[in-house]
Scaffold this active site. Structure first.
Site, short mmCIF file in Angstrom:
data_model
loop_
_atom_site.label_atom_id
_atom_site.label_comp_id
_atom_site.label_asym_id
_atom_site.label_seq_id
_atom_site.Cartn_x
_atom_site.Cartn_y
_atom_site.Cartn_z
CB SER A 315 6.00 -16.95 -54.59
OG SER A 315 6.38 -17.04 -55.88
CG ASP A 326 15.35 -2.42 -56.06
OD1 ASP A 326 15.31 -3.10 -54.84
OD2 ASP A 326 15.10 -3.94 -56.63
CE LYS A 340 8.07 -19.94 -56.20
NZ LYS A 340 7.98 -19.58 -57.64
#
Length: 531
Positions: A315, A326, A340
């Protein structure tokens, strides 16, 4: 339709519409509208592009409710039936949506604040059982050895099968000091594991930090609570102070972090991401789509970061790992994360209850959804337990231990001159000649300088005491870092390599033209200053 059944249908319809109005920010009215207004509400829904109120299904619901009230073996109140219906309606959507009664809502608020009584384990429902997402550090669950992926099948000898999520969590929580037993199933174990635990006052210090060595810091985030962002800032300030104001690199440990408050994860990511998107969320409801942007500034001034993850990283913790990955701001090391990729919104209701509803999916800066897939680490590192022998490196034995090994016959015979040179080089006095020669089993008084890794844990050298005891008998703190936590050990080694590359790159850049800011950015990491 039976008049009583028709009346009950109108009452239930009014209650449902009134609840929708309350949840939706009191769009329609403060309370439940009159059932006679239902056709008008249907028309309004149609005008807004929403589906009609499903009257046939509501009539069926009321008919079933009527039959239960009339024929169930024990008397049951309307409130109980409607509460059960609301639980079932929301629980069936996905593992994370839930209707919370006032007591459950209170427990959720306490849990996100970072203090509650229980075992300290994050769970979710899977196939009717409780699956462990991750234990929280320094809690009864973690100390008992509960692991991510464990399936809890019995609580105090009561089967979990058939319990709701809220009932199961309620059964595990309780007064600090009270006893509880769990029966769990674990992969690659043929028999169930029986654990006896004692509940504790779970006061989660979500951020912990320490120095791994000169210039290299370590921060562990066990979960994201309302105080995590502040704790992170304090930890960074403390580490910088201990490192003369500048860190060479940081290990950010998100292993077994079950997630938590979204804004806390965004704030932590923003500490290291200089610009661009941190995370975006997209859903069906109006005004739910949102992009969280980074503010200018990097609290590490571009120093390298290694993020440790595993199956228990979930999460909000995956949001941080995905943002740093990224942005090419950090190297992700470990195993694939939990996966999640959804966002839950808690909507309080007027009576003290609440609706926890999955309202959106979140996406990493590159637009990736990690739902049910997780984040793949840049460097895969399986969980490893290093024994004292392995921690020293090598094979655990030497040439002399092999059967039939040749004996050492001394220096090569190259003539008297060589022998004289050898004697001069030895430079031994008469007293020295009488003394016992030094060997690995009897160290000299001049201690061998520690390697750079020696500062990792304040006692990384595998020295033995005067009684000949081995390092396996040392306390946990005295063990080498590779023994205590192999993941952190490897992350530190990687950090040192990255720092060396950064330093070499700066030296080469000083001999040529210094790169522009855009060129540095294209490299994925801002130029660091490691004075």
């Amino acid at each position: 339709m039976n008049p009583k059944l028709r009346g009950a249908s109108l009452i239930v319809l009014g209650a449902i519409v009134g609840t929708a109005a309350t949840v939706g920010g009191k769009t329609y009215a403060e309370g439940a509208p009159d059932p006679a207004d239902a056709p008008a509400l249907q028309k309004a829904d149609k005008d807004n592009g929403d589906p009609k109120v499903p009257l046939p299904e509501l009539r069926k619901f009321v008919a079933i409710m009527h039959q239960v009230k009339q024929g169930y073996v024990e008397k049951v109140s309307d409130k109980t039936l409607l509460d059960n219906a609301m639980h079932g309606m929301v629980d069936g959507l996905d593992p994370h949506s839930a209707y919370l009664d006032p007591e459950e809502f209170k427990q959720l608020s306490v849990a996100t604040s970072g203090q509650f009584g229980g075992l300290g384990v994050k769970v979710q429902m899977k196939n009717g059982y409780l699956q462990v997402v991750s234990p929280i550090d320094d809690t009864p669950a973690s100390k008992a050895g509960i692991q991510p992926g464990d399936m809890i099948i019995r609580i105090d000898d009561k089967p979990v099968k058939g319990m709701s999520m809220s009932d199961s969590v309620h059964a595990m929580r309780g007064e600090p000091g009270s006893k509880i037993s769990l029966t769990i199933l674990r992969e690659n174990h043929d028999q169930p594991i029986h654990l006896h635990l004692e509940r504790a006052d779970i006061q989660v210090a979500s951020v912990k930090s320490r120095m791994l060595g000169p210039g290299y810091g370590y921060i562990r985030i066990s979960q994201f609570t309302e105080g995590t962002a502040e704790g992170m800032n304090k930890a960074l300030t403390k580490l910088k102070k201990e490192s003369d104001g500048q860190l060479k690199g940081l290990v950010l440990d998100l292993r077994n972090n079950p997630g938590g408050v979204l804004n806390a994860a965004v704030d932590v990511s923003d500490d290291f991401v200089n610009d661009g998107t941190i995370v975006s969320i997209q859903g069906r409801a109006a005004n739910i789509d949102h992009k969280f942007k980074a503010s200018p500034g990097d609290k590490l001034d571009g120093a390298p970061i290694v993020v440790l993850v595993n199956q228990g990283t979930a999460s909000a913790a995956e949001i941080v790992a995905g943002a740093l990955q990224d942005d090419h701001r950090a190297v992700i090391m470990g195993t694939r994360t939990f996966g999640k990729g959804s966002v839950q919104t808690v909507l309080p209701l007027d009576d003290g209850s609440a609706l926890k509803l999955t309202t959106a999916r979140y996406y990493t800066p590159d637009g990736r959804s990690i739902q049910a897939e997780g984040i793949t680490p840049d460097i895969k590192l399986a969980p490893v337990k290093i024994t004292p022998t392995e921690a020293t490196g090598g094979f655990g034995y030497t040439e002399a231990d092999l059967p039939g090994a040749l004996k050492n016959t001394g220096a090569a015979d190259v003539g008297p001159a060589a022998n004289d040179d050898a004697a001069d080089a030895a430079g031994q006095s008469d007293n020295d000649a009488d003394s016992e020669p030094q060997s690995a089993s009897k160290p000299s008084d001049d201690k061998e300088p520690k390697s750079p890794d020696a500062a990792d844990d304040d006692s990384s050298a595998t020295d033995s005491g005067s009684d000949g005891t081995e390092s396996s008998k040392k306390s946990e703190h005295e063990k080498p870092l590779a023994e205590r936590d192999y993941g952190v050990y490897e992350a530190l080694n990687l950090l040192k390599g990255l720092n060396t590359l950064n330093t070499t790159g700066r030296q080469q850049g000083s001999e040529q033209n210094r790169p522009s800011a855009s060129q540095t950015r294209a490299g994925g990491r801002a130029d660091s200053s490691n004075a």
